[in-house]
Each structure stands twice: as structure tokens, then as C-alpha cells.
Design a protein around this motif. Sequence first.
Motif, PDB file in Angstrom:
ATOM      1  N   ARG A  46       5.563  21.978 -20.767  1.00 47.33           N
ATOM      2  CA  ARG A  46       6.231  20.683 -20.847  1.00 47.33           C
ATOM      3  C   ARG A  46       5.698  19.879 -22.022  1.00 47.33           C
ATOM      4  NH1 ARG A  46       6.580  18.151 -14.762  1.00 47.33           N
ATOM      5  NH2 ARG A  46       7.839  19.811 -13.879  1.00 47.33           N
ATOM      6  N   ASP A  47       6.569  19.047 -22.566  1.00 43.99           N
ATOM      7  CA  ASP A  47       6.111  18.057 -23.531  1.00 43.99           C
ATOM      8  C   ASP A  47       5.211  17.076 -22.797  1.00 43.99           C
ATOM      9  OD1 ASP A  47       7.587  19.122 -25.613  1.00 43.99           O
ATOM     10  OD2 ASP A  47       9.315  17.840 -25.217  1.00 43.99           O
ATOM     11  N   ARG A  48       4.310  16.456 -23.524  1.00 43.01           N
ATOM     12  CA  ARG A  48       3.438  15.439 -22.934  1.00 43.01           C
ATOM     13  C   ARG A  48       3.562  14.175 -23.755  1.00 43.01           C
ATOM     14  NH1 ARG A  48       0.624  17.288 -18.473  1.00 43.01           N
ATOM     15  NH2 ARG A  48       0.040  19.446 -18.672  1.00 43.01           N
ATOM     16  N   SER A  49       4.320  13.252 -23.240  1.00 46.35           N
ATOM     17  CA  SER A  49       4.471  11.983 -23.943  1.00 46.35           C
ATOM     18  C   SER A  49       3.683  10.904 -23.214  1.00 46.35           C
ATOM     19  CB  SER A  49       5.951  11.594 -24.036  1.00 46.35           C
ATOM     20  OG  SER A  49       6.461  11.345 -22.745  1.00 46.35           O
ATOM     21  N   ASN A  50       3.505   9.803 -23.880  1.00 48.08           N
ATOM     22  CA  ASN A  50       2.843   8.656 -23.286  1.00 48.08           C
ATOM     23  C   ASN A  50       3.604   7.438 -23.789  1.00 48.08           C
ATOM     24  OD1 ASN A  50       1.122   6.935 -22.026  1.00 48.08           O
ATOM     25  ND2 ASN A  50      -0.606   7.299 -23.381  1.00 48.08           N
ATOM     26  N   THR A  51       4.480   6.913 -22.942  1.00 48.74           N
ATOM     27  CA  THR A  51       5.356   5.836 -23.376  1.00 48.74           C
ATOM     28  C   THR A  51       5.219   4.612 -22.479  1.00 48.74           C
ATOM     29  OG1 THR A  51       7.236   6.462 -21.978  1.00 48.74           O
ATOM     30  CG2 THR A  51       7.035   7.592 -24.102  1.00 48.74           C
ATOM     31  N   PRO A  52       5.579   3.441 -22.994  1.00 47.67           N
ATOM     32  CA  PRO A  52       5.566   2.235 -22.159  1.00 47.67           C
ATOM     33  C   PRO A  52       6.484   2.359 -20.939  1.00 47.67           C
ATOM     34  CG  PRO A  52       5.746   1.644 -24.466  1.00 47.67           C
ATOM     35  CD  PRO A  52       5.893   3.136 -24.395  1.00 47.67           C
ATOM     36  N   LEU A  53       7.551   3.134 -21.065  1.00 51.68           N
ATOM     37  CA  LEU A  53       8.469   3.312 -19.933  1.00 51.68           C
ATOM     38  C   LEU A  53       7.767   3.952 -18.738  1.00 51.68           C
ATOM     39  CD1 LEU A  53      11.298   2.989 -18.823  1.00 51.68           C
ATOM     40  CD2 LEU A  53      11.919   5.159 -19.909  1.00 51.68           C
ATOM     41  N   GLN A  54       6.805   4.812 -19.002  1.00 54.68           N
ATOM     42  CA  GLN A  54       6.059   5.429 -17.909  1.00 54.68           C
ATOM     43  C   GLN A  54       5.240   4.384 -17.157  1.00 54.68           C
ATOM     44  OE1 GLN A  54       4.057   8.374 -20.245  1.00 54.68           O
ATOM     45  NE2 GLN A  54       5.711   9.859 -20.019  1.00 54.68           N
ATOM     46  N   ALA A  55       4.584   3.503 -17.871  1.00 58.26           N
ATOM     47  CA  ALA A  55       3.813   2.433 -17.227  1.00 58.26           C
ATOM     48  C   ALA A  55       4.734   1.502 -16.445  1.00 58.26           C
ATOM     49  CB  ALA A  55       3.021   1.652 -18.270  1.00 58.26           C
ATOM     50  N   LEU A  56       5.877   1.169 -17.031  1.00 53.92           N
ATOM     51  CA  LEU A  56       6.845   0.302 -16.340  1.00 53.92           C
ATOM     52  C   LEU A  56       7.372   0.976 -15.076  1.00 53.92           C
ATOM     53  CD1 LEU A  56       8.795  -1.105 -19.397  1.00 53.92           C
ATOM     54  CD2 LEU A  56       7.327  -2.395 -17.836  1.00 53.92           C
ATOM     55  N   THR A  57       7.583   2.275 -15.148  1.00 51.84           N
ATOM     56  CA  THR A  57       8.061   3.019 -13.976  1.00 51.84           C
ATOM     57  C   THR A  57       7.042   2.953 -12.849  1.00 51.84           C
ATOM     58  OG1 THR A  57       9.399   4.498 -15.336  1.00 51.84           O
ATOM     59  CG2 THR A  57       8.757   5.307 -13.156  1.00 51.84           C
ATOM     60  N   LEU A  58       5.783   3.162 -13.163  1.00 52.34           N
ATOM     61  CA  LEU A  58       4.740   3.115 -12.123  1.00 52.34           C
ATOM     62  C   LEU A  58       4.643   1.742 -11.476  1.00 52.34           C
ATOM     63  CD1 LEU A  58       1.965   5.199 -13.878  1.00 52.34           C
ATOM     64  CD2 LEU A  58       3.314   5.880 -11.885  1.00 52.34           C
ATOM     65  N   MET A  59       4.933   0.694 -12.225  1.00 52.46           N
ATOM     66  CA  MET A  59       4.839  -0.667 -11.682  1.00 52.46           C
ATOM     67  C   MET A  59       6.129  -1.148 -11.015  1.00 52.46           C
ATOM     68  SD  MET A  59       1.820  -1.894 -12.020  1.00 52.46           S
ATOM     69  CE  MET A  59       2.017  -3.643 -11.810  1.00 52.46           C
ATOM     70  N   ASN A  60       7.295  -0.639 -11.438  1.00 55.49           N
ATOM     71  CA  ASN A  60       8.554  -1.252 -11.016  1.00 55.49           C
ATOM     72  C   ASN A  60       9.571  -0.331 -10.357  1.00 55.49           C
ATOM     73  OD1 ASN A  60       7.905  -3.869 -12.125  1.00 55.49           O
ATOM     74  ND2 ASN A  60       8.098  -2.903 -14.106  1.00 55.49           N
ATOM     75  N   ASP A  61       9.370   0.958 -10.402  1.00 52.36           N
ATOM     76  CA  ASP A  61      10.327   1.876  -9.790  1.00 52.36           C
ATOM     77  C   ASP A  61      10.359   1.622  -8.280  1.00 52.36           C
ATOM     78  OD1 ASP A  61      10.994   4.558  -8.374  1.00 52.36           O
ATOM     79  OD2 ASP A  61      11.626   4.889 -10.446  1.00 52.36           O
ATOM     80  N   PRO A  62      11.553   1.564  -7.672  1.00 52.63           N
ATOM     81  CA  PRO A  62      11.635   1.310  -6.226  1.00 52.63           C
ATOM     82  C   PRO A  62      10.795   2.283  -5.399  1.00 52.63           C
ATOM     83  CG  PRO A  62      13.826   1.293  -7.199  1.00 52.63           C
ATOM     84  CD  PRO A  62      12.881   1.713  -8.276  1.00 52.63           C
TER      85      PRO A  62
END
Length: 184
Positions: free
Chosen positions: A97-113
Motif C-alpha cells: 500500500r501507499d503510505r500517505s500522511n495528510t490533514p484529511l486523515q487527522a480530520l477523519t480521526l476527529m470528525n468521522d461519525p
Amino acid sequence: ESGTSKQFLRQRLEAEIIRDSALAASNLLNEKMFGDPVRPPQPTGVSEVAFGNPKWRTSQGDEKFRRSIYTYLKRTAPFAFLTTFDGGSGEACLAERDRSNTPLQALTLMNDPMFIEISESYGKFIEQQAGSPDEKITLAFRRLLTRPPTEDELRLLSEFHEKHKSWPALTRVLISLDEAVTKQ
């Protein structure tokens, strides 16, 4: 290696491990094996933009907390969390797998239902345990990170808890820690 010290690089864990670890720490993980695929919670409207306008009907009860290996996958509408954390689309086999590190990942951990629900349950679970607030913080920390907090970490988390008076807020912070989503 020419006498230099070995450098360790932190790598983000696979999406499935991140989700399953949070579920296990929160006491939600359903370890039932085999059976039909399940649909964990995800943001409304995510799958509707895909070809054929498929509807994502979140599984009910503790079925939605089964291990990530049982998550329903559709090539044209993959599970958003897996996509955000570099999971494959299912269109081809991946050797790595690719390994990215994006702000969307942090936002997902904080805001995903899904993670909000996990954090709320995790917070309630910790709140129901016996002990002082510091003992509960230590328990929450150990359940997710498998080590006790340092004195500084405990102090900061205690101050955070005192300020917000909310176990779910504290567990959202823990789930979002870099250490919770990376391996060394």
C-alpha cells in the motif's frame, strides 16, 4: 551501515488496524467470525456520489463493530475511511500500500461519525471504571497505546479533562494521537 546509528522511521498503521484498535480500546470490538459483510458508519452522502448512486445502509447493533476485514467493499463506492487511509480500491491486488500522511486523515480521526461514536463509547466505558480521574486516564491511555502515560502526558491529559469535563473529548484526543496510528 557505516557506523551511523540506525534510524527508525515511524509508519502509519493500516486503516483496518487503526479502526480495530480503537474498537478494541473502547470495548466495542465484535469478534464474531464469518458471515455477511458489514457496513460501519461513515459520513452521509459519501457513497451516493459513486456510479449507480449506491446507498450505504449502516449495519445495526454490534454488527457494525465487527473487525474491519468484514467491511463491505464496492469498487465504485469504497468505504471512505479505508480510502482516506490508503486502503485499496479492490480493483487490483496491491503488493504494498501507499503510505500517505495528510490533514484529511487527522480530520477523519476527529470528525468521522464512526470515530465520534467510538470515542463516545470509549469515554462511557472509561467513566464507568473504578478509580480516580488520573487512574481512569491511565487506563484509557493503556488500553489504546499499551503503555502507561509519562508524568507529563498524564498531567496534560488531566488538565485537558479538568477543562472539558468530558471523557469522550479525552478519548477523541487519545484516538487521534500520532502514537495511536503509527508504528516504529
